[in-house]
Design a protein around this motif. Sequence first.
Motif, PDB file in Angstrom:
ATOM      1  N   THR A 270       8.127   4.746 -37.361  1.00 50.75           N
ATOM      2  CA  THR A 270       9.305   3.969 -36.683  1.00 50.75           C
ATOM      3  C   THR A 270      10.613   4.983 -36.738  1.00 50.75           C
ATOM      4  OG1 THR A 270       8.203   1.843 -37.946  1.00 50.75           O
ATOM      5  CG2 THR A 270      10.464   1.815 -36.874  1.00 50.75           C
ATOM      6  N   TYR A 271      10.542   5.596 -37.567  1.00 51.14           N
ATOM      7  CA  TYR A 271      11.605   6.745 -37.569  1.00 51.14           C
ATOM      8  C   TYR A 271      11.025   8.156 -37.606  1.00 51.14           C
ATOM      9  CZ  TYR A 271      14.151   2.685 -39.231  1.00 51.14           C
ATOM     10  OH  TYR A 271      14.959   1.443 -39.486  1.00 51.14           O
ATOM     11  N   SER A 272      11.968   9.111 -37.045  1.00 51.12           N
ATOM     12  CA  SER A 272      11.531  10.480 -36.646  1.00 51.12           C
ATOM     13  C   SER A 272      11.346  11.150 -38.145  1.00 51.12           C
ATOM     14  CB  SER A 272      12.331  11.242 -35.782  1.00 51.12           C
ATOM     15  OG  SER A 272      13.658  11.245 -36.217  1.00 51.12           O
ATOM     16  N   GLY A 273      12.167  10.682 -39.035  1.00 57.09           N
ATOM     17  CA  GLY A 273      12.124  11.477 -40.453  1.00 57.09           C
ATOM     18  C   GLY A 273      12.934  10.858 -41.221  1.00 57.09           C
ATOM     19  N   PHE A 274      13.038  11.395 -42.445  1.00 57.19           N
ATOM     20  CA  PHE A 274      14.018  10.483 -43.259  1.00 57.19           C
ATOM     21  C   PHE A 274      15.440  10.980 -42.986  1.00 57.19           C
ATOM     22  CE2 PHE A 274      16.009   9.787 -47.306  1.00 57.19           C
ATOM     23  CZ  PHE A 274      15.686   8.715 -47.877  1.00 57.19           C
ATOM     24  N   SER A 275      16.417   9.884 -43.184  1.00 58.09           N
ATOM     25  CA  SER A 275      17.906  10.442 -43.313  1.00 58.09           C
ATOM     26  C   SER A 275      18.694   9.313 -43.830  1.00 58.09           C
ATOM     27  CB  SER A 275      18.375  10.694 -41.665  1.00 58.09           C
ATOM     28  OG  SER A 275      18.800   9.338 -41.234  1.00 58.09           O
ATOM     29  N   PHE A 276      20.037   9.586 -44.651  1.00 58.42           N
ATOM     30  CA  PHE A 276      20.467   8.818 -45.532  1.00 58.42           C
ATOM     31  C   PHE A 276      21.177   7.785 -44.611  1.00 58.42           C
ATOM     32  CE2 PHE A 276      19.541  12.269 -48.522  1.00 58.42           C
ATOM     33  CZ  PHE A 276      18.717  11.502 -49.504  1.00 58.42           C
ATOM     34  N   SER A 277      21.563   8.300 -43.463  1.00 57.91           N
ATOM     35  CA  SER A 277      22.297   7.210 -42.635  1.00 57.91           C
ATOM     36  C   SER A 277      21.405   6.197 -42.227  1.00 57.91           C
ATOM     37  CB  SER A 277      22.864   8.214 -41.454  1.00 57.91           C
ATOM     38  OG  SER A 277      23.894   9.001 -41.677  1.00 57.91           O
TER      39      SER A 277
END
Lengths: 263, 95
Positions: free
Chosen positions: B78-85
């Motif tokens: 669902t997301y391209s990678g982990f990000s805190f935002s």
Amino acid sequence: MVTSQRVFQNSGANDLLQQGAEIRAQQQGAGASIVDSDVGKAALAKNEELKGIKAKFEGTLQTLKAQKKEAEGQQNIQKGGAQEKIGETMITTGQALLAAGAATFGTTAWVGLGMIATGTGVALTGGQQQQQGQQQVEEAPAYQSKANDLSGQSETYFSTAQQLRSEAEAEQQDAAPDDPNGAKTQGQQKGYFIGDSLADASSSEDESTIAKLRDGADKISGIGGTSNDEELVADASSEVAIMGGADTDGGTPSLETKKEAVA
Amino acid sequence: MSISSETLEVVINFSDKKPTPETFNKLLGDLAEINNGVQAAQISEEEFADLEFCFQKYGSERMANYCELYSLEVINGTYSGFSFSELLRFCRDFD
């Protein structure tokens, strides 16, 4: 190489017969030009064999590529799977640490969060590596298929080479002079001699003519590169002798000369 | 599959320190480096502060569940990678 270019009629042309015999003697026997023809077939056989070797080599390369793809793919699936599991474990551990963290969000919670973040990246990378591996494994059969095709082609080339070689050997045996002194008895009796265009044996018609000569046919077509010439010479007489290379190539003597010779 | 001893060592060392954005990013970098060099997510000062706020607002257990769900979404594509935002947005959407 033979340089005689003569067309003559068998009846009443003893002088030409004599010339033919002399030329044959220069050729070190009547079989010389025919042997040259067989050398052509042997060369074709060698060429086919080389094609076979090349196809076999390329096939082996494709097999190696297939094996490499399969091996790399399996390795990536294994590595990716292991990595994915590590990532998942880190997420689970991080979650536990985060949940157990102090309400003030102290170091334990931050460590948990850090492990979740890193574990997610590790698991994601592992999953991608697994996919790559799966793709490589799926590509391997296509290489193997190419390898099989090339192997089949190679066998066909080898088979053709073997056939040509057998034919060349058989023809060489047939071409051996009946007379140990060098003259092919049958041809000599009928006043035939063979020029160097026969040796080219560039068309099946040439070979056919050689066969007729061996069988003692009454009528022998002219031989050479220009089929029109051959037909004209053949039609000119019921017993037409053989002509040499240059005239069959459209060189000298001219067509008119040929006609005069057979008239 | 267990966590490596190197990972545990990094975690233990970190536990002795008071977290800051810098030390947390160092933790993330170390964890990534010993786990096949996976590109580490980094946190900004603003994200660090927002996470502290979320943690206080939602509590440890709820935040843990949000983080796990977000991670699964990332792994599932669902997301391209982990990000805190993205994580913060995910938590707020769930609230």
